[in-house]
Enzyme design. Structure first.
Site, PDB file in Angstrom:
ATOM      1  N   ASP A 113       0.816  -1.062  -0.081  1.00 56.55           N
ATOM      2  CA  ASP A 113      -0.017  -0.075   0.175  1.00 56.55           C
ATOM      3  C   ASP A 113       0.862   1.302  -0.013  1.00 56.55           C
ATOM      4  OD1 ASP A 113      -2.834   0.661   0.088  1.00 56.55           O
ATOM      5  OD2 ASP A 113      -2.036   2.036   1.572  1.00 56.55           O
ATOM      6  N   TYR A 127       1.893   9.103 -10.198  1.00 56.90           N
ATOM      7  CA  TYR A 127       2.072  10.148 -10.292  1.00 56.90           C
ATOM      8  C   TYR A 127       3.668  10.374 -10.773  1.00 56.90           C
ATOM      9  CZ  TYR A 127      -1.820  10.523  -7.293  1.00 56.90           C
ATOM     10  OH  TYR A 127      -3.298  10.561  -6.630  1.00 56.90           O
ATOM     11  N   ARG A 160       9.332   2.025  -3.090  1.00 53.45           N
ATOM     12  CA  ARG A 160       9.001   0.767  -3.169  1.00 53.45           C
ATOM     13  C   ARG A 160      10.374  -0.122  -3.070  1.00 53.45           C
ATOM     14  NH1 ARG A 160       5.665   1.168  -6.871  1.00 53.45           N
ATOM     15  NH2 ARG A 160       3.992   1.258  -5.321  1.00 53.45           N
TER      16      ARG A 160
HETATM   17  P1  ITT Z   1      -3.634  -2.037  -5.276  1.00 54.17           P
HETATM   18  O1  ITT Z   1      -4.374  -1.747  -4.104  1.00 54.17           O
HETATM   19  O2  ITT Z   1      -4.571  -3.175  -6.004  1.00 54.17           O
HETATM   20  O3  ITT Z   1      -2.231  -2.703  -4.825  1.00 54.17           O
HETATM   21  P2  ITT Z   1      -3.819   0.480  -5.838  1.00 54.17           P
HETATM   22  O4  ITT Z   1      -3.253   1.358  -7.309  1.00 54.17           O
HETATM   23  O5  ITT Z   1      -5.345   0.739  -5.452  1.00 54.17           O
HETATM   24  O6  ITT Z   1      -3.704  -0.842  -6.386  1.00 54.17           O
HETATM   25  P3  ITT Z   1      -2.820   1.773  -3.482  1.00 54.17           P
HETATM   26  O7  ITT Z   1      -4.017   1.696  -2.899  1.00 54.17           O
HETATM   27  O8  ITT Z   1      -1.608   1.475  -2.772  1.00 54.17           O
HETATM   28  O9  ITT Z   1      -2.827   0.839  -4.937  1.00 54.17           O
HETATM   29  O10 ITT Z   1      -2.725   3.072  -4.079  1.00 54.17           O
HETATM   30  C1  ITT Z   1      -1.293   3.691  -4.345  1.00 54.17           C
HETATM   31  C2  ITT Z   1      -1.497   4.505  -5.412  1.00 54.17           C
HETATM   32  O11 ITT Z   1      -0.449   5.602  -5.252  1.00 54.17           O
HETATM   33  C3  ITT Z   1      -1.514   4.340  -6.768  1.00 54.17           C
HETATM   34  O12 ITT Z   1      -2.590   4.043  -7.436  1.00 54.17           O
HETATM   35  C4  ITT Z   1      -0.667   5.266  -7.622  1.00 54.17           C
HETATM   36  O13 ITT Z   1      -1.548   6.493  -8.055  1.00 54.17           O
HETATM   37  C5  ITT Z   1       0.153   6.108  -6.442  1.00 54.17           C
HETATM   38  N1  ITT Z   1       1.363   5.354  -6.208  1.00 54.17           N
HETATM   39  C6  ITT Z   1       1.993   4.487  -5.858  1.00 54.17           C
HETATM   40  N2  ITT Z   1       3.252   4.067  -5.897  1.00 54.17           N
HETATM   41  C7  ITT Z   1       3.699   5.010  -6.927  1.00 54.17           C
HETATM   42  C8  ITT Z   1       4.657   4.774  -7.841  1.00 54.17           C
HETATM   43  O14 ITT Z   1       5.733   4.016  -7.545  1.00 54.17           O
HETATM   44  N3  ITT Z   1       4.658   5.820  -8.839  1.00 54.17           N
HETATM   45  C9  ITT Z   1       3.678   6.689  -9.047  1.00 54.17           C
HETATM   46  N4  ITT Z   1       2.326   6.569  -8.140  1.00 54.17           N
HETATM   47  C10 ITT Z   1       2.470   5.677  -7.244  1.00 54.17           C
END
Ligand code: ITT
Length: 192
Positions: A67, A148, A175
């Site tokens: 997350d 982003y 990450r």
């Molecule tokens: P899962 O829960 O299925 O893993 P999700 O996209 O809903 O997918 P999150 O709830 O953790 O995942 O939301 C994380 C959001 O934050 C993701 O959709 C991106 O918009 C942003 N994000 C996270 N890591 C990122 C990265 O490495 N680069 C750019 N944006 C990122």
């Protein structure tokens, strides 16, 4: 080899998680598409536990979830845990963030990521957190990555995440840092 289900529905994340987990003593499997988890937690850690635990119990296998999100200082930490829900597409999310920041001079931000691994019974076996500081640009730059990435600028590299190679982002990103903390523990787990 023991099966480890990668519990994400985000293709950008999936690709990065698979790269971080490559070459380990685990047989990676994909989360069934139909399995959706409501992210009701108030923190990244709570949501990572929820996702890993739910997918582990539903599949009867070990599961790993991430997350993550972007915390912008001038927006009091928003979008934070709501990063995925800030808009319907990556372009919408970026546009909303840039509109809300406007000409604000304080562009300080950070990406945060919590990775959690659940046992087949849903209990959490391991977790790790990683943070990457940066700044929000006024307009997108670069075509790589996802989310982003085109507006997140890392000062030391003078590049956005979207301008970096996959390898550069893997080393530096929130990450990447979470996985660097997790992997030694994960190796002990698979060896045991
Ligand atoms: P899962 O829960 O299925 O893993 P999700 O996209 O809903 O997918 P999150 O709830 O953790 O995942 O939301 C994380 C959001 O934050 C993701 O959709 C991106 O918009 C942003 N994000 C996270 N890591 C990122 C990265 O490495 N680069 C750019 N944006 C990122």
């Amino acid at each position: 080899m023991t099966v480890l289900v990668v519990a994400t529905g985000n293709p950008g994340k999936l690709k990065e998680m698979q790269a971080h987990l490559a070459g380990l003593d685990w047989a990676l499997a994909l989360k069934p598409d139909a399995l959706e988890i409501e992210e009701t937690g108030a923190t990244f850690a709570e949501n990572a536990y929820l996702k890993a635990s739910h997918v582990a119990k539903a599949t009867g296998a070990w599961a790993i979830a991430d997350d993550s999100g972007l915390e912008v200082d001038a927006l009091d930490g928003a979008p934070g845990v709501y990063s995925a829900r800030y808009g319907n597409t990556d372009a919408d999310r970026i546009e909303r963030l840039l509109n809300e920041l406007g000409n604000e001079l304080n562009r300080e931000a950070r990406f945060r990521c919590v990775v959690a691994i659940a046992r087949p019974d849903g209990t959490i076996a391991l977790e790790a957190e990683g943070v990457c500081p940066g700044r929000i640009l006024h307009s997108p730059r670069g075509n790589g990555g996802f989310g982003y990435d085109p507006i997140f600028y890392v000062l030391a590299q003078r590049l956005t995440f979207a301008e970096m190679s996959g390898e550069q982002k893997r080393v530096l990103s929130h990450r990447g840092r979470a996985f660097q903390a997790l992997l030694p523990q994960l190796k002990t787990l698979s060896a045991g």
